[in-house]
Scaffold this active site. Structure first.
Site, PDB file in Angstrom:
ATOM      1  N   GLY A 144       0.862  -1.179   0.000  1.00 42.90           N
ATOM      2  CA  GLY A 144       0.000   0.000   0.000  1.00 42.90           C
ATOM      3  C   GLY A 144       0.891   1.218   0.000  1.00 42.90           C
ATOM      4  N   GLU A 145       0.749   2.026   1.010  1.00 42.43           N
ATOM      5  CA  GLU A 145       1.585   3.222   1.119  1.00 42.43           C
ATOM      6  C   GLU A 145       2.160   3.275   2.538  1.00 42.43           C
ATOM      7  OE1 GLU A 145       2.717   5.393  -1.209  1.00 42.43           O
ATOM      8  OE2 GLU A 145       3.849   5.902   0.586  1.00 42.43           O
ATOM      9  N   SER A 146       3.463   3.081   2.628  1.00 38.45           N
ATOM     10  CA  SER A 146       4.077   2.945   3.955  1.00 38.45           C
ATOM     11  C   SER A 146       3.961   4.222   4.779  1.00 38.45           C
ATOM     12  CB  SER A 146       5.544   2.531   3.816  1.00 38.45           C
ATOM     13  OG  SER A 146       6.262   3.477   3.055  1.00 38.45           O
ATOM     14  N   CYS A 185       5.949  -5.382   0.245  1.00 41.11           N
ATOM     15  CA  CYS A 185       6.090  -4.056  -0.365  1.00 41.11           C
ATOM     16  C   CYS A 185       6.076  -2.959   0.712  1.00 41.11           C
ATOM     17  CB  CYS A 185       5.044  -3.860  -1.461  1.00 41.11           C
ATOM     18  SG  CYS A 185       5.571  -2.642  -2.655  1.00 41.11           S
ATOM     19  N   ARG A 193      12.702   3.557  -0.690  1.00 41.48           N
ATOM     20  CA  ARG A 193      11.324   3.612  -1.219  1.00 41.48           C
ATOM     21  C   ARG A 193      11.350   3.920  -2.704  1.00 41.48           C
ATOM     22  NH1 ARG A 193       8.120   7.889   0.761  1.00 41.48           N
ATOM     23  NH2 ARG A 193       6.290   6.863  -0.119  1.00 41.48           N
ATOM     24  N   ILE A 212       5.265  -3.188  -7.659  1.00 39.85           N
ATOM     25  CA  ILE A 212       4.543  -1.922  -7.869  1.00 39.85           C
ATOM     26  C   ILE A 212       5.196  -0.846  -6.996  1.00 39.85           C
ATOM     27  CG2 ILE A 212       2.316  -0.730  -7.748  1.00 39.85           C
ATOM     28  CD1 ILE A 212       0.985  -3.542  -7.820  1.00 39.85           C
ATOM     29  N   ARG A 213       5.858   0.103  -7.623  1.00 39.01           N
ATOM     30  CA  ARG A 213       6.593   1.154  -6.893  1.00 39.01           C
ATOM     31  C   ARG A 213       7.312   0.515  -5.683  1.00 39.01           C
ATOM     32  NH1 ARG A 213       3.739   4.506  -4.421  1.00 39.01           N
ATOM     33  NH2 ARG A 213       1.792   3.394  -4.521  1.00 39.01           N
ATOM     34  N   HIS A 272       4.496  -8.218  -4.588  1.00 42.27           N
ATOM     35  CA  HIS A 272       3.141  -8.450  -4.064  1.00 42.27           C
ATOM     36  C   HIS A 272       2.695  -9.895  -4.285  1.00 42.27           C
ATOM     37  CE1 HIS A 272       1.609  -4.340  -3.163  1.00 42.27           C
ATOM     38  NE2 HIS A 272       2.566  -3.986  -4.009  1.00 42.27           N
ATOM     39  N   GLU A 278       0.453 -11.423  -2.935  1.00 44.63           N
ATOM     40  CA  GLU A 278      -1.006 -11.551  -2.756  1.00 44.63           C
ATOM     41  C   GLU A 278      -1.771 -11.227  -4.042  1.00 44.63           C
ATOM     42  OE1 GLU A 278       0.844  -9.116  -1.883  1.00 44.63           O
ATOM     43  OE2 GLU A 278      -0.221  -7.199  -1.824  1.00 44.63           O
TER      44      GLU A 278
END
Ligand code: GLN
Length: 187
Positions: free
Chosen positions: A44-46, A76, A105, A133-134, A169, A171
């Site tokens: 997601g977004e850390s 991630c 990051r 993803i990023r 990822h 998942e």
């Protein structure tokens, strides 16, 4: 086993675990920590997860439990949250420091921000299709770390004690083998 569900791809982790016969509750409150044998921290977004963990008064409690041996599978953004050192993070971003690695990051740069590739994983007979993803790039690995997979010489799946972290990822593909591997690593 619970799935931290403050933000990010927690639903897909829950689905993968369900397919393996594990009904994992979504974890959002400190009261749930006592019931956990293990925790998945999703992508997601850390920065957002760090912020929500802090403002919901969960960060210190969870950090203590992880330091005390609570097994974690971080993917991630979840890897970033577990790392000892985070480069290019937001100044107020916090991480648990449970895995002795340095991550940058969005370390794969703009052009390679998102990509998919097959990787060889120690202990698996067939390659694993990894979705990045990023993704964070691992720039330093401490002495006690077990590297389970690399992509172009950079570690992408690692284990430190009871914590397993992936910069991709697992998942987001139907392949549940890495979740299975995590479950076996703690049983
Ligand atoms: N770049 C994101 C972060 O810093 C991680 C991306 C992801 O989890 N897909 O948290």
């Amino acid at each position: 086993m619970g799935v931290l569900a403050l933000q990010g791809a927690f639903g897909a982790h829950r689905q993968r675990l369900h397919e393996l016969g594990v009904e994992a509750p979504l974890v959002r409150k400190a009261e749930q920590f006592d019931d956990l044998d293990a925790l998945v921290i999703p992508g997601g977004e850390s920065t957002t997860m760090s912020h929500l963990l802090t403002t919901n008064d969960l960060f210190d409690d969870l950090q203590e439990r992880i330091a005390g041996g609570l097994p974690v599978f971080g993917t991630c953004a979840g890897m970033i949250l577990c790392a000892a050192e985070v480069l290019d993070g937001r100044p107020d971003q916090r991480s648990f420091g449970s895995v002795d690695i340095t991550v940058r990051r969005n370390g794969y740069g703009r052009q390679l921000a998102s990509f998919e590739t097959d990787i060889d994983v120690a202990g698996l007979d067939e390659v694993f299709h990894a979705v990045f993803i990023r993704a964070p790039a691992v720039e330093r690995v401490g002495p006690d770390i077990e590297v389970l997979a690399e992509h172009e010489g950079v570690p992408v799946l690692l284990r430190h004690g009871a914590c397993t972290v992936a910069s991709f990822h697992p998942e987001l593909t139907p392949d549940g083998r890495l979740h299975e591997m995590f479950i076996h690593s703690i049983c």
